[in-house]
Design an enzyme around this catalytic site. Sequence first.
Site, PDB file in Angstrom:
ATOM      1  N   SER A  58     -21.881 -15.421  60.137  1.00 25.48           N
ATOM      2  CA  SER A  58     -20.794 -16.095  59.412  1.00 25.48           C
ATOM      3  C   SER A  58     -19.668 -16.453  60.368  1.00 25.48           C
ATOM      4  CB  SER A  58     -20.234 -15.187  58.329  1.00 25.48           C
ATOM      5  OG  SER A  58     -21.227 -14.962  57.359  1.00 25.48           O
ATOM      6  N   ARG A 118     -15.125  -6.739  56.655  1.00 22.63           N
ATOM      7  CA  ARG A 118     -15.339  -7.218  58.044  1.00 22.63           C
ATOM      8  C   ARG A 118     -14.171  -6.877  58.959  1.00 22.63           C
ATOM      9  NH1 ARG A 118     -18.777  -6.826  55.548  1.00 22.63           N
ATOM     10  NH2 ARG A 118     -20.204  -8.357  54.677  1.00 22.63           N
ATOM     11  N   GLU A 122     -14.401 -14.889  61.216  1.00 24.96           N
ATOM     12  CA  GLU A 122     -15.085 -13.581  61.226  1.00 24.96           C
ATOM     13  C   GLU A 122     -15.630 -13.311  62.626  1.00 24.96           C
ATOM     14  OE1 GLU A 122     -17.697 -12.663  57.936  1.00 24.96           O
ATOM     15  OE2 GLU A 122     -19.093 -11.600  59.240  1.00 24.96           O
TER      16      GLU A 122
HETATM   17  C1  LIG Z   1     -28.415 -14.633  61.693  1.00 24.19           C
HETATM   18  C2  LIG Z   1     -27.239 -13.696  61.542  1.00 24.19           C
HETATM   19  C3  LIG Z   1     -27.025 -13.087  60.313  1.00 24.19           C
HETATM   20  C4  LIG Z   1     -25.938 -12.229  60.146  1.00 24.19           C
HETATM   21  N1  LIG Z   1     -25.744 -11.632  58.936  1.00 24.19           N
HETATM   22  C5  LIG Z   1     -24.720 -10.770  58.772  1.00 24.19           C
HETATM   23  C6  LIG Z   1     -24.508 -10.110  57.520  1.00 24.19           C
HETATM   24  O1  LIG Z   1     -25.242 -10.284  56.554  1.00 24.19           O
HETATM   25  N2  LIG Z   1     -23.468  -9.244  57.432  1.00 24.19           N
HETATM   26  C7  LIG Z   1     -22.629  -9.010  58.465  1.00 24.19           C
HETATM   27  O2  LIG Z   1     -21.702  -8.191  58.319  1.00 24.19           O
HETATM   28  N3  LIG Z   1     -22.812  -9.609  59.654  1.00 24.19           N
HETATM   29  C8  LIG Z   1     -23.827 -10.481  59.834  1.00 24.19           C
HETATM   30  N4  LIG Z   1     -23.999 -11.094  61.047  1.00 24.19           N
HETATM   31  C9  LIG Z   1     -23.023 -10.877  62.124  1.00 24.19           C
HETATM   32  C10 LIG Z   1     -23.340  -9.710  63.057  1.00 24.19           C
HETATM   33  O3  LIG Z   1     -24.734  -9.445  63.074  1.00 24.19           O
HETATM   34  C11 LIG Z   1     -22.582  -8.436  62.642  1.00 24.19           C
HETATM   35  O4  LIG Z   1     -21.181  -8.631  62.666  1.00 24.19           O
HETATM   36  C12 LIG Z   1     -22.929  -7.269  63.588  1.00 24.19           C
HETATM   37  O5  LIG Z   1     -22.419  -6.087  63.048  1.00 24.19           O
HETATM   38  C13 LIG Z   1     -22.368  -7.463  64.999  1.00 24.19           C
HETATM   39  O6  LIG Z   1     -22.923  -6.448  65.781  1.00 24.19           O
HETATM   40  P1  LIG Z   1     -23.188  -6.641  67.334  1.00 24.19           P
HETATM   41  O7  LIG Z   1     -23.672  -5.351  67.833  1.00 24.19           O
HETATM   42  O8  LIG Z   1     -24.060  -7.817  67.578  1.00 24.19           O
HETATM   43  O9  LIG Z   1     -21.722  -6.906  67.831  1.00 24.19           O
HETATM   44  P2  LIG Z   1     -21.223  -8.045  68.827  1.00 24.19           P
HETATM   45  O10 LIG Z   1     -21.415  -9.369  68.149  1.00 24.19           O
HETATM   46  O11 LIG Z   1     -21.807  -7.849  70.155  1.00 24.19           O
HETATM   47  O12 LIG Z   1     -19.664  -7.715  68.860  1.00 24.19           O
HETATM   48  C14 LIG Z   1     -18.861  -7.903  67.700  1.00 24.19           C
HETATM   49  C15 LIG Z   1     -17.542  -7.151  67.941  1.00 24.19           C
HETATM   50  O13 LIG Z   1     -17.808  -5.751  67.995  1.00 24.19           O
HETATM   51  C16 LIG Z   1     -17.384  -5.209  69.226  1.00 24.19           C
HETATM   52  N5  LIG Z   1     -18.372  -4.177  69.599  1.00 24.19           N
HETATM   53  C17 LIG Z   1     -19.702  -4.296  69.675  1.00 24.19           C
HETATM   54  N6  LIG Z   1     -20.265  -3.121  69.973  1.00 24.19           N
HETATM   55  C18 LIG Z   1     -19.255  -2.232  70.104  1.00 24.19           C
HETATM   56  C19 LIG Z   1     -19.183  -0.849  70.414  1.00 24.19           C
HETATM   57  N7  LIG Z   1     -20.268  -0.109  70.655  1.00 24.19           N
HETATM   58  N8  LIG Z   1     -17.954  -0.267  70.484  1.00 24.19           N
HETATM   59  C20 LIG Z   1     -16.828  -0.988  70.249  1.00 24.19           C
HETATM   60  N9  LIG Z   1     -16.848  -2.299  69.945  1.00 24.19           N
HETATM   61  C21 LIG Z   1     -18.047  -2.913  69.870  1.00 24.19           C
HETATM   62  C22 LIG Z   1     -17.376  -6.382  70.193  1.00 24.19           C
HETATM   63  O14 LIG Z   1     -16.502  -6.156  71.280  1.00 24.19           O
HETATM   64  C23 LIG Z   1     -16.896  -7.506  69.275  1.00 24.19           C
HETATM   65  O15 LIG Z   1     -15.491  -7.468  69.104  1.00 24.19           O
HETATM   66  C24 LIG Z   1     -25.072 -11.967  61.237  1.00 24.19           C
HETATM   67  C25 LIG Z   1     -25.324 -12.573  62.480  1.00 24.19           C
HETATM   68  C26 LIG Z   1     -26.387 -13.439  62.632  1.00 24.19           C
HETATM   69  C27 LIG Z   1     -26.638 -14.062  63.985  1.00 24.19           C
END
Ligand SMILES: Cc1cc2nc3c(=O)[nH]c(=O)nc-3n(C[C@H](O)[C@H](O)[C@H](O)COP(=O)(O)OP(=O)(O)OC[C@H]3O[C@@H](n4cnc5c(N)ncnc54)[C@H](O)[C@@H]3O)c2cc1C
Length: 293
Positions: free
Chosen positions: A209, A160, A280
């Site tokens: 998480s 992560r 996280e």
């Molecule tokens: C129900 C649920 C289940 C989940 N299960 C998991 C799991 O099993 N495993 C897991 O790893 N995660 C899980 N997550 C967490 C999340 O989905 C992941 O961390 C996911 O990768 C975040 O992606 P996002 O595009 O939503 O990023 P965001 O939440 O929008 O952003 C997260 C970070 O990434 C940065 N970011 C986003 N997009 C970019 C980009 N294009 N360029 C640069 N920086 C960027 C943001 O600035 C921020 O710092 C879960 C979340 C939920 C709600």
Amino acid sequence: MKIEERISLSRYTTIGTGGPASAFARPETLNELHEALGWAREHELAIATVGLGSNLLVADDGVEALVLKLAGELAAVRVEGELLIAGGGAANAVALHRARAAGLGGFEFACAIPGTAGGGVWMNAGAYGSDWAGILERALVVDADGEHWQAAAELGLRYRHSDLRNGQVVAQVEFRLEQRPVEEIRAIVADLQRQRKAAQPTNKRTYGSVFKNPDHELSAGRMLEACGLKGFRIGGAQISPRHANFIENADGARSADAIALMTEARRRAWDRFGVELEHEVQFLGDFELLPLE
Ligand SMILES: Cc1cc2nc3c(=O)[nH]c(=O)nc-3n(C[C@H](O)[C@H](O)[C@H](O)COP(=O)(O)OP(=O)(O)OC[C@H]3O[C@@H](n4cnc5c(N)ncnc54)[C@H](O)[C@@H]3O)c2cc1C
């Protein structure tokens, strides 16, 4: 490309909390992305990118930054041979759909991760023993100084974590997948989704998480459960009665409620297990967790 002012970010986070961004734009092409970065530099504003906001907590007071939400070409997905090529803003669900349609396997683990390709790079997202690092070929990283492709090994991906820095935007991601029969892909996805439903709250507003799993025999969730925190509530936010490493927006939660819960959870894990839990979820805006001592 329009630059909007004071756009509320609560609808761009899965927990549904957070204040406004001082500026907000949806670049659809690399040119527009460079234009946005130039605009931010001129206005002396920081850059932040939101994906699906699925691991994001935004300060209630808002964010003094130009917040970007990648769209158009920067959120599109295509397949070339065994490469799945996704815009940084492409939803994992769309990427998985394209991979499956092309008979490419290896991305199934992402079926339970509701984020984007770019957010996954930032977080090195993963589940069920696989993660971005395992399938990522390279990512196109754009910042105020220009754009450059970075191979997976250069991104410092570990549990992560990536070495990406504030102001760097992942505009495109290439995943190397492998040929797999469509029916097999479907079966793997169905099985993983079943496992997910059985273990986690899937119909609540959460940000996934809360804490990383510590180097300990107990996971963060089990530790917080042992601290009696399941169902514990502050304001409109509560620790999930289903899984203690999730915080739910139970009723009109604010980010401050979630932070208060996280502070309490860290204090109890420290008192009982001597473990300092590391968050996280990523923070956007001016807030930090209080130190333990
Ligand atoms: C129900 C649920 C289940 C989940 N299960 C998991 C799991 O099993 N495993 C897991 O790893 N995660 C899980 N997550 C967490 C999340 O989905 C992941 O961390 C996911 O990768 C975040 O992606 P996002 O595009 O939503 O990023 P965001 O939440 O929008 O952003 C997260 C970070 O990434 C940065 N970011 C986003 N997009 C970019 C980009 N294009 N360029 C640069 N920086 C960027 C943001 O600035 C921020 O710092 C879960 C979340 C939920 C709600």
